[in-house]
Design a protein around this motif. Structure first.
Motif, short mmCIF file in Angstrom:
data_model
loop_
_atom_site.label_atom_id
_atom_site.label_comp_id
_atom_site.label_asym_id
_atom_site.label_seq_id
_atom_site.Cartn_x
_atom_site.Cartn_y
_atom_site.Cartn_z
N PRO A 270 0.84 -1.22 0.00
CA PRO A 270 0.00 0.00 0.00
C PRO A 270 0.86 1.26 0.00
N TYR A 271 0.33 2.33 -0.55
CA TYR A 271 1.06 3.59 -0.63
C TYR A 271 0.06 4.73 -0.71
N THR A 272 0.54 5.94 -0.51
CA THR A 272 -0.29 7.14 -0.63
C THR A 272 -0.40 7.50 -2.10
N GLU A 276 -4.20 11.85 -3.33
CA GLU A 276 -4.67 11.81 -1.95
C GLU A 276 -4.01 12.92 -1.15
N ARG A 277 -4.78 13.55 -0.28
CA ARG A 277 -4.31 14.70 0.50
C ARG A 277 -3.79 14.29 1.86
N LYS A 278 -3.24 13.10 1.97
CA LYS A 278 -2.67 12.67 3.24
C LYS A 278 -1.27 13.25 3.40
N GLU A 279 -0.73 13.06 4.58
CA GLU A 279 0.62 13.55 4.84
C GLU A 279 1.61 12.74 4.02
N VAL A 280 2.50 13.43 3.36
CA VAL A 280 3.46 12.78 2.49
C VAL A 280 4.46 11.99 3.32
N ILE A 281 4.69 10.74 2.93
CA ILE A 281 5.63 9.87 3.67
C ILE A 281 7.05 10.28 3.33
N CYS A 286 10.49 5.47 9.66
CA CYS A 286 10.69 4.03 9.86
C CYS A 286 9.70 3.23 9.01
N GLY A 287 10.20 2.39 8.15
CA GLY A 287 9.36 1.54 7.31
C GLY A 287 8.68 2.25 6.17
N GLY A 288 9.03 3.51 5.93
CA GLY A 288 8.35 4.25 4.88
C GLY A 288 9.14 4.40 3.60
N ILE A 289 10.30 3.78 3.50
CA ILE A 289 11.14 3.94 2.31
C ILE A 289 10.49 3.30 1.10
N ARG A 295 5.09 5.57 -4.04
CA ARG A 295 4.34 6.79 -4.31
C ARG A 295 5.05 7.62 -5.38
N ALA A 296 6.39 7.70 -5.33
CA ALA A 296 7.13 8.43 -6.35
C ALA A 296 6.94 7.80 -7.72
N VAL A 297 6.91 6.46 -7.78
CA VAL A 297 6.64 5.76 -9.05
C VAL A 297 5.24 6.12 -9.56
N ALA A 298 4.26 6.18 -8.65
CA ALA A 298 2.90 6.52 -9.04
C ALA A 298 2.80 7.95 -9.58
N VAL A 299 3.54 8.88 -8.96
CA VAL A 299 3.53 10.27 -9.42
C VAL A 299 4.14 10.39 -10.81
N LEU A 300 5.28 9.73 -11.03
CA LEU A 300 5.92 9.77 -12.34
C LEU A 300 5.07 9.06 -13.39
N HIS A 301 4.40 7.98 -12.99
CA HIS A 301 3.51 7.27 -13.90
C HIS A 301 2.35 8.16 -14.33
N GLU A 302 1.78 8.89 -13.39
CA GLU A 302 0.67 9.80 -13.72
C GLU A 302 1.15 10.99 -14.54
N LEU A 303 2.35 11.48 -14.25
CA LEU A 303 2.90 12.60 -15.02
C LEU A 303 3.11 12.21 -16.47
N LEU A 304 3.64 11.01 -16.71
CA LEU A 304 3.83 10.55 -18.08
C LEU A 304 2.49 10.27 -18.76
N SER A 305 1.50 9.84 -18.00
CA SER A 305 0.17 9.59 -18.58
C SER A 305 -0.50 10.88 -19.03
N LEU A 306 -0.16 12.00 -18.39
CA LEU A 306 -0.75 13.28 -18.75
C LEU A 306 -0.10 13.92 -19.97
N THR A 307 1.05 13.44 -20.39
CA THR A 307 1.70 13.99 -21.57
C THR A 307 1.01 13.52 -22.84
N VAL A 308 1.26 14.24 -23.92
CA VAL A 308 0.60 13.93 -25.19
C VAL A 308 1.15 12.65 -25.80
#
Length: 430
Positions: A270-272, A276-281, A286-289, A295-308
Motif C-alpha cells: 500500500p502507498y499514498t 490523496e491529500r494525506k501527509e506525504v511519507i 521508519c518503514g516508509g522507504i 508513491r514516487a513511481v505513481a507520481v511519475l507514472h501519472e505525469l507521463l500519462s498526462l503527456t501527449v
C-alpha cells in the motif's frame, strides 16, 4: 646486532624483488604475506551501471532516433519563422545554424536529404541560393497548432491535475514552460491558459502558479482505469489489484531467482496515491522507504500519462522534484522499474517512455496532437523517396508563371517555353 643487520642486508641484496620499493608497492601487508590472495571488491551498482546493463527496446530506440530528426527540422523551421524578411533564409546563413540545430553533417547534405521538407530556390534579386519549408510541411505544422487550440480544455485539465498532485497545490511556471510541448500547451500558455482561466489558476509569484479550487472529479489516476479493467475482466481480488501497476518487461529481460516473489510483494504494497491529500511519507521515516518510493513511481507514472506522447526527457522531470516532494534520484528510480518505464539514450538527451502506452514503437491510444506530429514524422521519413511526384507537384504549382534562370551574360535557361504557351492558351480562352 651486527650479525642480524648483516643477515638482513644479505637477504635484500640476494633478491631484487625483496627491495623496499617492491615491498611497499606489491605487498602492502608486509614482507612474508606476498603470496596471500587478494580480495576483490564487489562491483558498485549505480544508476549509470543500470543504464549500461539494461535490456534495450529496439522499437522505442528506433522511434526516438526518428524523433531526433524531426526535432532538428522543427528547430530549423523555428529559426526560419523568426526571420523578419520572410520565411526563407540563404543556405550560407543556414550553415551558421549547424551547432544550434545540433547536426553532425553539413547543412547542404541535411537539406538534400529531405526534399519533402526543404525547398531550394534562387532569390530573384540577390541571385543567391535560398531555402524554405515546403507547403506540405507547413500544412502539417499548422495542423498541429490547430489541434493544440482545439485541445485547450484538455490542456487545462492536465495543468489542474499536475497542481493537484503537488504538495502545496502550486507549480513553477518554468517547469511548465520546459514541458510545454509534451503537455500540449500553446506557446503563449501563460496568457492563453493561466491568464484566461483565472477562476482555476492564480499567479502567486512571477514564476509560481497556484490552483484556486480543487476539483475532486479529476482526482482519479490513469492507472485506476487499468486496475478496474483487471478487476472486472480477469476476476482478480481487490487485494491483488488495488495498488498494482501494469508490468511489461522488454524482450530478453532475465528474471532471476526470487524476483517474481519480490515483484508480487511490491504490487501488493500500500502507498499514498498521487491525488490523496494525506501527509506525504518521508524517506527517513521508519518503514516508509518502500512506500515512499512506490508513491514516487505513481507520481511519475501519472505525469507521463498526462503527456501527449507519453514520454518526456529525464532532465525535465528534475524541475518537478520540489513541487511533488520527491527526494530520491529520479533516474535511478526509473531504472529500478524496467517493466513500467524505459529510458532511451538515443540523441543528446535521455528520454523516458511509459511502456504500457506503446506497442512496436507506436502509441496505442493516439490523440489529435500526436496524429499531427506522426504525420510530420512520416513526411520526414520519406527522405528522397517519391521525389518524382514532388517534382510534378512543383511543376503544376509553377505552371502559371514563367520559370527560367538568368546567367551572368543575360541568357535565359530553363523550361520556360511550356509555361509561356500555357499562359497564351489561357489568355485566348478567356
Amino acid at each position: 646486532m651486527r650479525l642480524l643487520a648483516c643477515f638482513r642486508y644479505k637477504i635484500f641484496r640476494s633478491d631484487a624483488s625483496f627491495s623496499p620499493l617492491t615491498i611497499s608497492s606489491n605487498n602492502s601487508f608486509g614482507l612474508f604475506n606476498r603470496f596471500i590472495q587478494r580480495r576483490w571488491k564487489k562491483p558498485i551498482v549505480s544508476a549509470q551501471t543500470r543504464l549500461e546493463d539494461r535490456v534495450r527496446d529496439p522499437h522505442l530506440d528506433k522511434f526516438m532516433t526518428h524523433l531526433n530528426k524531426l526535432k532538428c527540422i522543427l528547430k530549423t523551421h523555428h529559426l526560419m519563422s523568426n526571420r523578419k524578411r520572410g520565411s526563407f533564409v540563404s543556405v550560407q546563413l543556414m550553415s551558421r545554424w549547424r551547432n544550434i540545430i545540433g547536426l553532425n553533417v553539413t547543412i547542404g547534405s541535411f537539406i538534400h536529404k529531405y526534399p519533402h521538407v526543404f525547398e531550394l530556390f534562387v532569390h530573384p534579386f540577390r541571385r543567391n541560393l535560398c531555402c524554405r519549408i515546403t507547403r506540405k510541411m507547413k500544412a502539417l505544422i499548422m495542423l498541429e497548432e490547430v489541434s493544440v487550440k482545439q485541445q485547450e480544455l484538455e490542456a487545462v485539465k492536465r495543468v489542474k491535475k499536475l497542481m493537484m498532485m503537488s504538495v502545496n497545490g502550486t507549480l513553477h511556471i518554468h517547469a511548465l514552460r520546459l514541458m510545454r510541448r509534451e503537455l500540449g500547451l500553446p506557446e503563449d500558455f501563460r496568457d492563453s491558459i493561466l491568464g484566461k482561466y483565472s477562476s482555476d489558476f492564480k499567479v502567486v509569484d512571477l514564476e509560481v502558479v497556484a490552483l484556486v479550487d480543487r476539483d475532486d472529479g479529476l482526482g482519479n489516476a490513469e492507472v485506476e482505469k487499468w486496475r478496474e479493467k483487471e478487476y472486472i475482466e480477469k476476476w482478480l481480488s481487490e487485494f491483488e489489484t488495488k495498488f498494482a501497476f501494469p508490468i511489461n518487461f522488454p524482450t530478453g529481460f532475465k528474471i532471476e531467482g526470487g524476483f517474481r516473489e519480490k515483484l508480487k510483494n511490491w504490487q501488493r504494497l500500500p502507498y499514498t496515491k498521487p491525488y490523496e491529500r494525506k501527509e506525504v511519507i518521508r524517506v527517513r521515516t521508519c518503514g516508509g522507504i518502500e512506500r515512499y518510493e512506490k508513491r514516487a513511481v505513481a507520481v511519475l507514472h501519472e505525469l507521463l500519462s498526462l503527456t501527449v506522447e507519453k514520454m518526456v526527457e529525464v532532465d525535465q522531470l528534475a524541475h518537478f522534484r520540489k513541487d511533488f516532494a520527491i527526494e530520491v534520484n529520479m533516474r535511478e528510480l526509473l531504472l529500478r522499474h524496467p517493466g513500467i518505464f524505459y529510458i532511451s539514450t538515443k540523441g543528446k538527451t535521455q528520454t523516458v517512455f511509459l511502456r504500457e502506452a506503446y506497442s512496436k514503437g507506436g502509441l496505442i491510444d493516439p490523440n489529435p496532437i500526436y496524429n499531427a506530429r506522426r504525420n510530420m514524422l512520416e513526411l520526414v521519413l520519406l527522405g528522397r523517396r517519391k521525389t518524382k511526384v514532388l517534382a510534378c507537384d512543383n511543376f503544376k504549382e509553377g505552371s502559371k508563371r514563367v520559370a527560367y534562370e538568368v546567367d551572368e551574360e543575360g541568357k535565359k535557361h530553363g523550361d520556360w517555353v511550356i509555361p509561356f504557351l500555357e499562359n497564351c492558351e489561357e489568355s485566348r480562352s478567356s
